[in-house]
Design a protein around this motif. Structure first.
Motif, PDB file in Angstrom:
ATOM      1  N   TRP A  15      39.274  45.468  35.155  1.00 14.47           N
ATOM      2  CA  TRP A  15      37.846  45.402  34.839  1.00 14.47           C
ATOM      3  C   TRP A  15      37.624  45.614  33.335  1.00 14.47           C
ATOM      4  O   TRP A  15      36.933  44.833  32.685  1.00 14.47           O
ATOM      5  CB  TRP A  15      37.125  46.459  35.668  1.00 14.47           C
ATOM      6  CG  TRP A  15      35.639  46.543  35.478  1.00 14.47           C
ATOM      7  CD1 TRP A  15      34.852  45.764  34.674  1.00 14.47           C
ATOM      8  CD2 TRP A  15      34.763  47.469  36.118  1.00 14.47           C
ATOM      9  NE1 TRP A  15      33.546  46.141  34.769  1.00 14.47           N
ATOM     10  CE2 TRP A  15      33.454  47.186  35.645  1.00 14.47           C
ATOM     11  CE3 TRP A  15      34.938  48.500  37.038  1.00 14.47           C
ATOM     12  CZ2 TRP A  15      32.355  47.922  36.074  1.00 14.47           C
ATOM     13  CZ3 TRP A  15      33.844  49.227  37.465  1.00 14.47           C
ATOM     14  CH2 TRP A  15      32.573  48.936  36.992  1.00 14.47           C
ATOM     15  N   GLN A  16      38.252  46.669  32.768  1.00 14.72           N
ATOM     16  CA  GLN A  16      38.103  46.940  31.352  1.00 14.72           C
ATOM     17  C   GLN A  16      38.700  45.813  30.513  1.00 14.72           C
ATOM     18  O   GLN A  16      38.157  45.445  29.466  1.00 14.72           O
ATOM     19  CB  GLN A  16      38.781  48.271  31.010  1.00 14.72           C
ATOM     20  CG  GLN A  16      38.643  48.678  29.550  1.00 14.72           C
ATOM     21  CD  GLN A  16      37.198  48.890  29.143  1.00 14.72           C
ATOM     22  OE1 GLN A  16      36.455  49.606  29.802  1.00 14.72           O
ATOM     23  NE2 GLN A  16      36.782  48.255  28.044  1.00 14.72           N
ATOM     24  N   GLY A  17      39.807  45.243  30.992  1.00 16.11           N
ATOM     25  CA  GLY A  17      40.417  44.135  30.262  1.00 16.11           C
ATOM     26  C   GLY A  17      39.512  42.924  30.191  1.00 16.11           C
ATOM     27  O   GLY A  17      39.407  42.269  29.143  1.00 16.11           O
TER      28      GLY A  17
ATOM     29  N   VAL B  42      36.233  42.961  30.340  1.00 11.93           N
ATOM     30  CA  VAL B  42      35.128  43.279  29.438  1.00 11.93           C
ATOM     31  C   VAL B  42      35.583  43.198  27.981  1.00 11.93           C
ATOM     32  O   VAL B  42      34.884  42.636  27.124  1.00 11.93           O
ATOM     33  CB  VAL B  42      34.572  44.681  29.763  1.00 11.93           C
ATOM     34  CG1 VAL B  42      33.522  45.084  28.722  1.00 11.93           C
ATOM     35  CG2 VAL B  42      33.962  44.705  31.154  1.00 11.93           C
ATOM     36  N   SER B  43      36.769  43.742  27.676  1.00 13.13           N
ATOM     37  CA  SER B  43      37.268  43.732  26.298  1.00 13.13           C
ATOM     38  C   SER B  43      37.551  42.313  25.810  1.00 13.13           C
ATOM     39  O   SER B  43      37.396  42.008  24.621  1.00 13.13           O
ATOM     40  CB  SER B  43      38.533  44.578  26.205  1.00 13.13           C
ATOM     41  OG  SER B  43      38.285  45.916  26.577  1.00 13.13           O
ATOM     42  N   ALA B  44      37.961  41.433  26.731  1.00  6.17           N
ATOM     43  CA  ALA B  44      38.248  40.052  26.347  1.00  6.17           C
ATOM     44  C   ALA B  44      36.979  39.240  26.127  1.00  6.17           C
ATOM     45  O   ALA B  44      37.042  38.117  25.606  1.00  6.17           O
ATOM     46  CB  ALA B  44      39.118  39.385  27.410  1.00  6.17           C
ATOM     47  N   GLY B  45      35.839  39.763  26.514  1.00  8.97           N
ATOM     48  CA  GLY B  45      34.581  39.066  26.309  1.00  8.97           C
ATOM     49  C   GLY B  45      34.436  37.823  27.158  1.00  8.97           C
ATOM     50  O   GLY B  45      33.817  36.840  26.732  1.00  8.97           O
TER      51      GLY B  45
ATOM     52  N   ARG C  22      28.355  41.334  27.896  1.00  7.20           N
ATOM     53  CA  ARG C  22      28.402  42.713  28.386  1.00  7.20           C
ATOM     54  C   ARG C  22      27.171  43.074  29.199  1.00  7.20           C
ATOM     55  O   ARG C  22      27.229  43.970  30.057  1.00  7.20           O
ATOM     56  CB  ARG C  22      28.549  43.666  27.205  1.00  7.20           C
ATOM     57  CG  ARG C  22      28.972  45.068  27.604  1.00  7.20           C
ATOM     58  CD  ARG C  22      29.765  45.714  26.516  1.00  7.20           C
ATOM     59  NE  ARG C  22      30.190  47.051  26.888  1.00  7.20           N
ATOM     60  CZ  ARG C  22      31.135  47.718  26.255  1.00  7.20           C
ATOM     61  NH1 ARG C  22      31.779  47.157  25.254  1.00  7.20           N
ATOM     62  NH2 ARG C  22      31.469  48.942  26.622  1.00  7.20           N
TER      63      ARG C  22
ATOM     64  N   SER D 297      31.139  47.616  31.073  1.00 12.94           N
ATOM     65  CA  SER D 297      32.441  48.262  31.202  1.00 12.94           C
ATOM     66  C   SER D 297      32.351  49.425  32.184  1.00 12.94           C
ATOM     67  O   SER D 297      31.250  49.913  32.504  1.00 12.94           O
ATOM     68  CB  SER D 297      32.897  48.782  29.840  1.00 12.94           C
ATOM     69  OG  SER D 297      32.075  49.861  29.435  1.00 12.94           O
TER      70      SER D 297
ATOM     71  N   ASP E  83      30.343  52.184  30.671  1.00 14.74           N
ATOM     72  CA  ASP E  83      28.892  51.989  30.729  1.00 14.74           C
ATOM     73  C   ASP E  83      28.335  52.384  32.095  1.00 14.74           C
ATOM     74  O   ASP E  83      27.281  53.020  32.194  1.00 14.74           O
ATOM     75  CB  ASP E  83      28.546  50.530  30.432  1.00 14.74           C
ATOM     76  CG  ASP E  83      28.887  50.121  29.003  1.00 14.74           C
ATOM     77  OD1 ASP E  83      28.934  51.018  28.134  1.00 14.74           O
ATOM     78  OD2 ASP E  83      29.137  48.916  28.773  1.00 14.74           O
TER      79      ASP E  83
END
Length: 296
Positions: A56-58, A60-63, A67, A72, A75
């Motif tokens: 999940w975080q990956g 979000v970080s990859a866009g 957001r 994330s 959040d």
């Protein structure tokens, strides 16, 4: 003459020696094995959860998505904390803490499910034992079971207004069909030898129903109640779309209007986690009420 003792040869020129039988001495070992297995599966769940959060975080970080659409895990956690505490003079969300929203929804689910049990079990007993009533009532139960809650929510609002009544009625209508259907099916599958034995001992129709059919069908009835509570839980968001604050479904609906995706996800997680706890409690009630289930 006693039964022969099982033996095993200890050598070509020696007398056979007894083989020790299984005894209860391994109870402690069995408990340790069960505890070890519980820790092992619990660890597997934690690993799976960590992998899910990492993925999940990956994402979000990859866009991959904006957001605002996919927040994330951090959040979501922040919104969970804000909704559960008093901050900057604001109490939770909409003047109520998250636990209060959840408690109101659980109260509605409990009330609706209780009314559904009170009506659904007798209805199922009638459908399962009285053939003419089954011909008339069973199609009506099937009709209600196939209706999505939003299909009749507007009608309930017209009839009962926007206060608590339409919400409770919606949950009753959603939860009643599974209970009635499970009860009817369970009563029909009661072993005939039990019924014949009770008749031979002089039991009348009422005694047969209350003392033979109902106890025999109780495990399946409780399964139907568990399913019905789950259906009511999945319907609570629909029930709380109209004047649903306080209420977890109303909170989610209100947050969706303002694109507060992280709060929506926090509310969904709260529903899911509380649903797991509620189902575990229902399983415990089932084990206490019908301890003979699954035993020959």
């Amino acid at each position: 003459m006693s039964a022969p003792t099982r033996t095993a040869a200890s050598g070509p020129d020696r007398l056979p020696r007894p083989v020790p039988e299984a005894s209860g001495a391994g109870t402690g070992t069995s408990r340790r094995d069960r505890l070890h297995e519980a820790f092992r599966w619990g660890g597997l769940r934690l690993v799976a959860l960590a992998v899910l959060l990492g993925a999940w975080q990956g994402v979000v970080s990859a866009g991959v998505w904006p957001r605002v659409l996919v927040p994330s895990p951090g959040d979501v956690w922040r919104q969970f904390v804000l909704a559960s505490t008093v901050h900057d003079g604001t109490r939770g969300y909409g003047g109520h803490l998250l636990i209060e929203h959840l408690g109101v929804s659980l109260g509605r689910i409990g009330t609706g499910s209780a009314y559904a049990v009170l009506a659904g079990v007798p209805l199922g007993l009638l459908i399962g034992t009285v053939r003419p009533l089954a011909v008339v009532l069973e199609p009506a139960v099937t009709f209600l079971r196939t209706l999505p809650p939003l299909a009749y929510l507007s009608l309930l609002v017209i009839w009962f207004g926007i206060d608590e009544a339409p919400k409770i009625w919606l949950l009753v209508i959603a939860a009643l069909p599974p209970i009635a259907a499970a009860t009817a099916a369970a009563v029909r599958t009661v072993p005939g030898r039990l019924v014949e034995a009770a008749r031979a001992l002089g039991s009348g129709p009422t005694a047969l129903l209350l003392c033979v059919r109902l106890p025999s069908a109780l495990p399946e009835i409780l399964t139907g109640v568990r399913i019905a509570v789950g259906v009511a839980y999945t319907s609570v968001v629909a029930a709380e779309t109209i004047n649903g604050v306080p209420g977890i479904g109303g909170m989610i609906r209100d947050a969706q209007r303002y694109n507060q995706t992280a709060l929506v996800i926090a509310g969904i997680l709260a529903i899911g986690l509380s649903g797991i706890v509620l189902d575990a409690l229902l399983r415990l009630v089932e084990r206490i009420a019908v301890p003979w289930r699954g035993r020959a």
